[in-house]
Design a protein around this motif. Structure first.
Motif, mmCIF file in Angstrom:
data_model
loop_
_atom_site.group_PDB
_atom_site.id
_atom_site.type_symbol
_atom_site.label_atom_id
_atom_site.label_comp_id
_atom_site.label_asym_id
_atom_site.label_seq_id
_atom_site.Cartn_x
_atom_site.Cartn_y
_atom_site.Cartn_z
ATOM 1 N N ASP A 168 40.149 46.688 28.091
ATOM 2 C CA ASP A 168 39.004 45.939 27.585
ATOM 3 C C ASP A 168 38.730 46.225 26.117
ATOM 4 O OD1 ASP A 168 36.904 44.079 28.182
ATOM 5 O OD2 ASP A 168 35.492 45.732 27.967
ATOM 6 N N LYS A 193 43.333 40.698 23.282
ATOM 7 C CA LYS A 193 43.510 41.496 24.491
ATOM 8 C C LYS A 193 45.002 41.803 24.646
ATOM 9 C CE LYS A 193 39.173 41.301 25.664
ATOM 10 N NZ LYS A 193 38.316 42.501 25.580
ATOM 11 N N SER A 205 39.760 36.318 26.391
ATOM 12 C CA SER A 205 39.920 36.849 27.751
ATOM 13 C C SER A 205 40.207 35.773 28.787
ATOM 14 C CB SER A 205 38.659 37.630 28.151
ATOM 15 O OG SER A 205 37.515 36.824 28.047
ATOM 16 N N ASP A 232 35.496 47.961 37.041
ATOM 17 C CA ASP A 232 35.240 46.529 36.866
ATOM 18 C C ASP A 232 35.742 45.787 38.094
ATOM 19 O OD1 ASP A 232 34.685 44.006 35.946
ATOM 20 O OD2 ASP A 232 35.582 44.303 33.965
ATOM 21 N N GLY A 244 36.981 48.958 31.992
ATOM 22 C CA GLY A 244 37.396 47.574 31.797
ATOM 23 C C GLY A 244 38.883 47.338 31.923
#
Length: 287
Positions: free
Chosen positions: A164, A189, A208, A238, A274
């Protein structure tokens, strides 16, 4: 006596699996706030992720030589076969320490049926290899067969994951400060994978929304018959996004089973909150 499987906490399996398959587990150490904790036993991943969100940087260390020596000696004394499947030697010194202690114990017990195997895997990818070996150990009393099959299975285990925040990979020495800074600004990402036990950057995705679709495309490109094997997803605190990815996989592919686990305290100390990781057997695998 039945063959015993030993794993370390970097396999990120829950206690339910250890109990179900009678797997023994040894912990890596997590250092946080001047205290030492046993991964999987005396600290929860949520505690680590909360600390990281507050800006703290937990550290980790491998399993101690004395811990391995004690375990190996106890099995040598009873002449029970032990197979230790280890976290990738490219990511931790735990495998090398275990090999040294195996040799030391065998100086006193030269015929001890102790075997140390480098899986070259991590997190739940490693965990799936451990479960594969544990299933075999229920059926076979031949350690060579279990070790050979585990090596084969591990070598075909794909690890496709994203983080993340690149800041956590920077702290762990995986990306440069500039890459982390620019990545955060541009909302890039990264997609990484594991190749011969090492973390290797694979692609960079802008935004994302595209991320999970691309991870699934890679899964389709590399994967084989998903109806025969378990898919693993691990997450850095998450669960919602992990379940989202699992739902996409089930809609798009004919899968046998999807297992979701949290990334444990040791690996999570480096990957950060994340993180979403996807594990599956590739199409080169032949049972």
């Amino acid at each position: 006596m039945a063959i015993k499987i030993l794993a370390d906490s970097a396999c990120d399996l829950s206690k339910d699996y250890y109990n179900k398959y009678d797997i023994e587990m040894v912990s890596l150490t997590v250092h946080l706030d001047n205290e030492d904790y046993e991964d999987g036993k005396s600290i929860s991943p949520k505690t680590v992720y909360h600390a990281m969100r507050e800006g703290k940087s937990p550290k980790t260390s491998q399993v101690s030589p004395q811990t391995f020596k004690s375990i190996f000696t106890s099995y040598a004394e009873t002449n029970q076969t032990l197979i230790y499947l280890a976290f990738s030697s490219e990511l931790s010194g735990t495998y090398q320490t275990a090999k040294m202690m195996e040799q030391e114990v065998k100086e006193s017990y030269p015929d001890a049926p102790i075997h140390v195997v480098d899986t070259k895997c991590a997190s739940l990818g490693y965990g799936l290899v451990v479960l594969h070996a544990a299933e075999l150990a229920k059926q076979s009393d031949d350690p060579k067969e279990i070790i050979a099959s585990s090596h084969n299975y591990a070598s075909k285990m794909e690890h496709i994951f994203t983080v993340d925040d690149l800041e956590y990979l920077y702290r762990g020495g995986r990306v440069s400060r500039t890459a982390a800074f620019v990545g955060s600004l541009l909302k890039i990402k990264p997609i990484l994978h594991v190749e011969d036990g090492k973390l290797i950057p694979l692609e960079k995705i802008r935004g994302s929304k595209k991320l999970f679709n691309r991870m699934l495309e890679i899964m389709e490109e590399r994967g084989g018959d998903f109806s025969n094997y378990t898919i693993g997803i691990s997450h850095g605190d998450d669960l919602k996004r992990a379940e989202q990815l699992a739902s996409m996989i089930k809609e798009r592919l004919n899968v046998n089973e999807v297992v979701i686990e949290m990334v444990g305290s040791a690996i999570g100390s480096h990957s950060g909150p994340g993180t979403i990781a996807l594990f599956f057997i590739n199409k080169q695998y032949e049972a």
